[in-house]
Motif scaffolding. Structure first.
Motif, mmCIF file in Angstrom:
data_model
loop_
_atom_site.group_PDB
_atom_site.id
_atom_site.type_symbol
_atom_site.label_atom_id
_atom_site.label_comp_id
_atom_site.label_asym_id
_atom_site.label_seq_id
_atom_site.Cartn_x
_atom_site.Cartn_y
_atom_site.Cartn_z
ATOM 1 N N VAL A 29 0.829 -1.207 0.000
ATOM 2 C CA VAL A 29 0.000 0.000 0.000
ATOM 3 C C VAL A 29 0.861 1.254 0.000
ATOM 4 O O VAL A 29 0.617 2.187 -0.770
ATOM 5 N N ASP A 30 1.889 1.297 0.837
ATOM 6 C CA ASP A 30 2.759 2.478 0.882
ATOM 7 C C ASP A 30 3.465 2.699 -0.449
ATOM 8 O O ASP A 30 3.641 3.843 -0.881
ATOM 9 N N ASP A 31 3.859 1.629 -1.128
ATOM 10 C CA ASP A 31 4.476 1.760 -2.446
ATOM 11 C C ASP A 31 3.489 2.369 -3.449
ATOM 12 O O ASP A 31 3.849 3.238 -4.233
ATOM 13 N N ALA A 32 2.243 1.923 -3.406
ATOM 14 C CA ALA A 32 1.218 2.477 -4.304
ATOM 15 C C ALA A 32 0.991 3.959 -4.023
ATOM 16 O O ALA A 32 0.842 4.764 -4.943
ATOM 17 N N ILE A 33 0.996 4.334 -2.753
ATOM 18 C CA ILE A 33 0.807 5.740 -2.379
ATOM 19 C C ILE A 33 1.990 6.575 -2.860
ATOM 20 O O ILE A 33 1.814 7.616 -3.500
ATOM 21 N N ARG A 34 3.203 6.114 -2.581
ATOM 22 C CA ARG A 34 4.403 6.874 -2.975
ATOM 23 C C ARG A 34 4.539 7.012 -4.486
ATOM 24 O O ARG A 34 4.989 8.029 -4.987
ATOM 25 N N SER A 35 4.155 5.975 -5.220
ATOM 26 C CA SER A 35 4.341 5.992 -6.672
ATOM 27 C C SER A 35 3.204 6.703 -7.404
ATOM 28 O O SER A 35 3.269 6.864 -8.618
ATOM 29 N N ARG A 37 0.040 5.680 -7.687
ATOM 30 C CA ARG A 37 -0.913 4.768 -8.328
ATOM 31 C C ARG A 37 -2.250 4.752 -7.596
ATOM 32 O O ARG A 37 -2.900 3.722 -7.471
ATOM 33 N N PHE A 38 -2.667 5.888 -7.119
ATOM 34 C CA PHE A 38 -3.944 6.002 -6.432
ATOM 35 C C PHE A 38 -4.400 7.453 -6.501
ATOM 36 O O PHE A 38 -3.645 8.358 -6.835
ATOM 37 N N GLY A 49 -2.712 11.175 -8.085
ATOM 38 C CA GLY A 49 -2.808 11.674 -9.447
ATOM 39 C C GLY A 49 -3.986 11.103 -10.201
ATOM 40 O O GLY A 49 -4.479 10.034 -9.892
ATOM 41 N N LEU A 50 -4.430 11.857 -11.179
ATOM 42 C CA LEU A 50 -5.548 11.423 -12.021
ATOM 43 C C LEU A 50 -5.046 11.167 -13.431
ATOM 44 O O LEU A 50 -5.497 11.769 -14.387
ATOM 45 N N SER A 51 -4.099 10.275 -13.570
ATOM 46 C CA SER A 51 -3.591 9.960 -14.899
ATOM 47 C C SER A 51 -4.556 9.016 -15.604
ATOM 48 O O SER A 51 -5.754 9.217 -15.561
ATOM 49 N N CYS A 70 -8.514 -10.975 -3.301
ATOM 50 C CA CYS A 70 -8.577 -9.813 -4.178
ATOM 51 C C CYS A 70 -7.229 -9.613 -4.842
ATOM 52 O O CYS A 70 -6.190 -9.871 -4.244
ATOM 53 N N GLY A 71 -7.222 -9.149 -6.058
ATOM 54 C CA GLY A 71 -5.988 -8.849 -6.756
ATOM 55 C C GLY A 71 -5.848 -7.364 -7.009
ATOM 56 O O GLY A 71 -6.839 -6.662 -7.106
ATOM 57 N N ILE A 72 -4.627 -6.903 -7.094
ATOM 58 C CA ILE A 72 -4.355 -5.520 -7.415
ATOM 59 C C ILE A 72 -3.588 -5.495 -8.729
ATOM 60 O O ILE A 72 -2.545 -6.120 -8.850
ATOM 61 N N LYS A 73 -4.095 -4.784 -9.715
ATOM 62 C CA LYS A 73 -3.415 -4.655 -10.990
ATOM 63 C C LYS A 73 -2.232 -3.724 -10.814
ATOM 64 O O LYS A 73 -2.365 -2.633 -10.292
ATOM 65 N N ARG A 74 -1.068 -4.174 -11.235
ATOM 66 C CA ARG A 74 0.129 -3.344 -11.096
ATOM 67 C C ARG A 74 0.648 -2.948 -12.442
ATOM 68 O O ARG A 74 0.518 -3.581 -13.396
#
Length: 74
Positions: A29-35, A37-38, A49-51, A70-74
Motif C-alpha cells: 500500500v505504501d508503495d502504491a501511495i508513494r508511486s 498509483r492512487f 494523481g488522475l492519470s 482480491c488482486g491488485i493490478k500493477r
C-alpha cells in the motif's frame, strides 16, 4: 513548506488506507501511495494523481466479501 497532516484532513481516506495496509501489507500500500498509483479526495482535499484510470475500479463499485481473494493490478 509545511507537511500536511492527511490523518486530520482526510480521516476516512486514511482509515481506508490503514485497512488496506492490514489486508495487503504495509509495503504494498505504501508503495502504491508513494508511486502515485492512487487518487483520493475527501472534504475538498485531493491526494495522488488522475492519470490514466481506464483500467481501474472505484471502491464504490467493488464488492468485498470476507474470505474472498482480491488482486491488485500493477
Amino acid at each position: 513548506m509545511q507537511k500536511k497532516n492527511y490523518r486530520v484532513l482526510m480521516p476516512e481516506c486514511t482509515k481506508f488506507f490503514d485497512e488496506m495496509r492490514e489486508a495487503f501489507g504495509k509495503e504494498v500500500v505504501d508503495d502504491a501511495i508513494r508511486s502515485g498509483r492512487f487518487y483520493a479526495k475527501e472534504a475538498g482535499h485531493e491526494l495522488g494523481g488522475l492519470s490514466d484510470w481506464s483500467g481501474s475500479i472505484a471502491v464504490r463499485d467493488m464488492v468485498l466479501n470476507t474470505g474472498v481473494s482480491c488482486g491488485i493490478k500493477r
